[in-house]
Write an enzyme that holds these catalytic residues in place. Structure first.
Site, PDB file in Angstrom:
ATOM      1  N   GLY A  44       0.854  -1.080   0.027  1.00 22.93           N
ATOM      2  CA  GLY A  44       0.096   0.065   0.192  1.00 22.93           C
ATOM      3  C   GLY A  44       0.921   1.395   0.098  1.00 22.93           C
ATOM      4  O   GLY A  44       2.061   1.356  -0.363  1.00 22.93           O
ATOM      5  N   GLY A 196       4.026  17.291   4.697  1.00 22.33           N
ATOM      6  CA  GLY A 196       4.545  18.380   3.982  1.00 22.33           C
ATOM      7  C   GLY A 196       5.689  18.853   4.850  1.00 22.33           C
ATOM      8  O   GLY A 196       6.896  18.641   4.473  1.00 22.33           O
ATOM      9  N   THR A 197       5.484  18.844   6.078  1.00 20.06           N
ATOM     10  CA  THR A 197       6.737  19.434   7.042  1.00 20.06           C
ATOM     11  C   THR A 197       7.650  18.331   7.169  1.00 20.06           C
ATOM     12  O   THR A 197       8.855  18.516   7.198  1.00 20.06           O
ATOM     13  CB  THR A 197       6.167  19.769   8.277  1.00 20.06           C
ATOM     14  N   GLU A 214       1.248  27.587   4.200  1.00 21.64           N
ATOM     15  CA  GLU A 214       0.334  26.671   5.002  1.00 21.64           C
ATOM     16  C   GLU A 214      -0.881  27.648   5.450  1.00 21.64           C
ATOM     17  O   GLU A 214      -0.700  29.020   5.578  1.00 21.64           O
ATOM     18  CB  GLU A 214       1.072  26.362   6.347  1.00 21.64           C
ATOM     19  N   HIS A 454      19.770   4.471  32.969  1.00 13.27           N
ATOM     20  CA  HIS A 454      20.578   5.829  32.855  1.00 13.27           C
ATOM     21  C   HIS A 454      21.643   5.529  32.202  1.00 13.27           C
ATOM     22  O   HIS A 454      22.398   4.646  32.345  1.00 13.27           O
ATOM     23  CB  HIS A 454      20.594   6.162  34.449  1.00 13.27           C
TER      24      HIS A 454
END
Ligand SMILES: Cc1cc2nc3c(=O)[nH]c(=O)nc-3n(C[C@H](O)[C@H](O)[C@H](O)COP(=O)(O)OP(=O)(O)OC[C@H]3O[C@@H](n4cnc5c(N)ncnc54)[C@H](O)[C@@H]3O)c2cc1C
Length: 475
Positions: A44, A196-197, A214, A454
């Site tokens: 797809g 788009g961004t 935009e 950590h």
């Protein structure tokens, strides 16, 4: 009446994230499954011209920027350049093809029958398959006819074309934008949503000057303003020009470039570019395969109405993915696929959309799950929120990526987590922990009492939870 009438059990139209996952799950549950796909590859939009290739171009852009700008760490390169033909070949051959081959293998492994062709519905129990392309056979009833017991519709979506910007030559959709032969010098992007961004960032990293036009006051409007402002600052640092409240009027192709006319603050402006990519949204594929020949109901937006199992008003027809309401995201389609396949097998499945994460692969990444503070307020829910900055996280600092924050939203009375937002390094991966938390209704203490390794980018989540329970450590 066409010849070749065959009877099948579970038929799925479309092999995108919805279709292929439904096929696998249905086969796992013992169904005999047929998938019909009109394209010559499975997977797809997501695998071929969406999620996967876009992430590959983003990676290439990051690599170039790292090669060019690592002086801070004492690393200099003489010259870093892009051979974009190679970049595209890597994306197509080593990324996209590898993933679509994988889907093919999985379908084979689960003994799913895959038919290449375009499905066209005749009624609630029958469809025809025709070679993809113009439907020259439609009127005389050509093609193979299938009578199905159950049908899952997973036909996906396609780009929206806007007035004045017919897709041709240098006016392109996201697919065209992913398949450019060269990095453009100038690229105009109409529509600063996530598609788009993300591509604006990728092409800016690869060396293009990008302008985003935009229509609304903010790019990526489905994320909160304080998150997007971190991304915006970084895009501007890359040289991207962002023009908000801009109304694109027309695009004019010439041999060498395209002139885009837009209006902002009542003034008409023009920008000339190599390409104009239009990414203003997508339209569901519910109008082009004979759905009107069935009794399946659609909403006024052309989406298919479904119940919590993905069943349409016709009991043996299900619909999933971009053609049903909800966010048009691949992982939402995956989930609906499993629900529908389960429902056909008589399982008590249901779609539950409390914890659907949304991610934008900008630089830094954006991710959110559940409710924002504003959404909670609108629903009359009293919340507490806590924000921990990546600037206070050793791993982020050691990665030289201290921008951004983690924010947790919890119910004031119980501390139950109902939402979270992250902008910063690794946000796309970090949001999974918080999706589990929101989905399983964990509270801030559950997170605070979970030992996070950590130094890692996950620690700000624990730190924000510490703030929520009233015992902040590193802030
Ligand atoms: C540039 C871009 C980037 C994206 N990035 C992300 C991302 O990072 N993360 C994310 O979650 N989502 C992303 N998306 C969205 C994601 O691709 C879709 O939400 C997802 O592909 C929807 O899956 P689907 O199965 O509903 O449909 P689709 O993927 O659209 O698949 C539908 C399939 O059905 C076939 N088909 C249609 N009609 C017929 C017919 N009549 N007969 C036979 N076959 C037919 C089509 O050929 C297609 O293969 C992105 C989309 C774009 C365009």
């Amino acid at each position: 009446m066409a010849d070749n009438v065959v009877e099948k059990d579970t038929v799925i139209i479309g092999s995108g994230p919805g279709g292929y996952v439904a096929a696998i799950r249905a086969a796992e549950l013992g169904q005999s499954v047929t998938v019909i796909e009109k394209s010559d590859t499975v997977g797809g939009v997501c695998l071929n011209v969406g999620c996967v290739p876009s992430k590959a171009l983003i990676t290439a852009g990051h690599r170039l920027q790292q090669a060019k700008h690592s002086e801070t760490y004492g690393i200099t390169t003489k010259e870093a350049t892009v051979d974009f033909t190679k970049t595209q070949a890597w994306k197509d051959e080593k990324v996209v093809k590898r993933m679509t081959n994988g889907v093919n293998m999985l379908l084979k492994k689960h003994k799913v029958e895959l038919i290449q062709g375009e499905a066209y519905l005749d009624n609630d129990t029958q469809l025809r398959i025709m070679p993809a392309g113009p439907r020259q056979f439609m009127d005389n009833g050509g093609g193979q006819t299938i009578k199905f017991k159950n049908l899952i519709l997973a036909t996906g979506s396609r780009p929206v074309e806007i007035k004045g910007f017919k897709f041709e030559d240098r006016i392109i959709d996201s697919t065209g934008g992913l398949n450019l032969k060269q990095v453009p010098k100038e690229l105009v992007i109409i529509g600063g949503g996530y598609v788009g961004t993300e591509l604006a960032g990728a092409y800016a990293d690869l060396g293009a000057h990008v302008t985003i036009l935009e229509g609304t006051p903010q790019i990526i409007p489905n994320f909160e303003k304080d998150m997007v402002s971190v991304v915006k600052k970084n895009l501007e640092k890359k040289g991207v020009t962002i023009i908000n409240n801009a109304m694109a009027k027309k695009g004019e192709n010439s041999k060498d470039n395209v002139t885009v006319t837009y209006e902002v603050d009542g003034k008409e402006e023009k920008v000339v570019a190599d390409y104009c990519m239009v990414t203003v949204g997508r339209r569901p594929n519910t109008d082009n395969f004979g759905l009107e020949m069935t009794s399946v109901k659609t909403t006024d937006r052309g989406l298919i109405e479904v119940d919590e199992q993905g069943r349409t008003n016709v009991p043996n027809i299900y619909a999933i993915g971009d053609i049903v309401p909800g966010p048009a995201l691949a992982h939402k389609a995956f989930f609906e696929a499993k629900t529908a396949a389960g429902a056909i097998s008589g399982k008590k499945t249901a779609n539950d959309f409390i914890g659907v994460p949304a991610v934008c692969f900008t630089d830094p990444e954006l991710a959110s799950v559940g409710m924002t503070q504003a959404e909670a307020k609108d629903k009359g829910i009293e919340v507490s929120s806590a924000k921990f900055p990546f600037a206070g996280n050793a791993r982020a600092v050691s990665l030289d990526a201290p921008e951004g924050f983690v924010r947790l939203i919890a119910k004031k009375d119980t501390g139950t987590l109902i939402g979270a937002q992250i902008v910063g390094p690794g946000a796309s991966d970090l949001i999974s922990e918080l999706s589990v938390a929101v989905n399983c209704q964990l509270n801030a203490e559950d997170i605070a009492l979970t030992i996070h390794p950590h130094p890692t980018l996950g620690e700000p989540i624990q730190e924000a939870a510490d703030i929520l329970i009233g015992y902040p450590t590193h802030i």
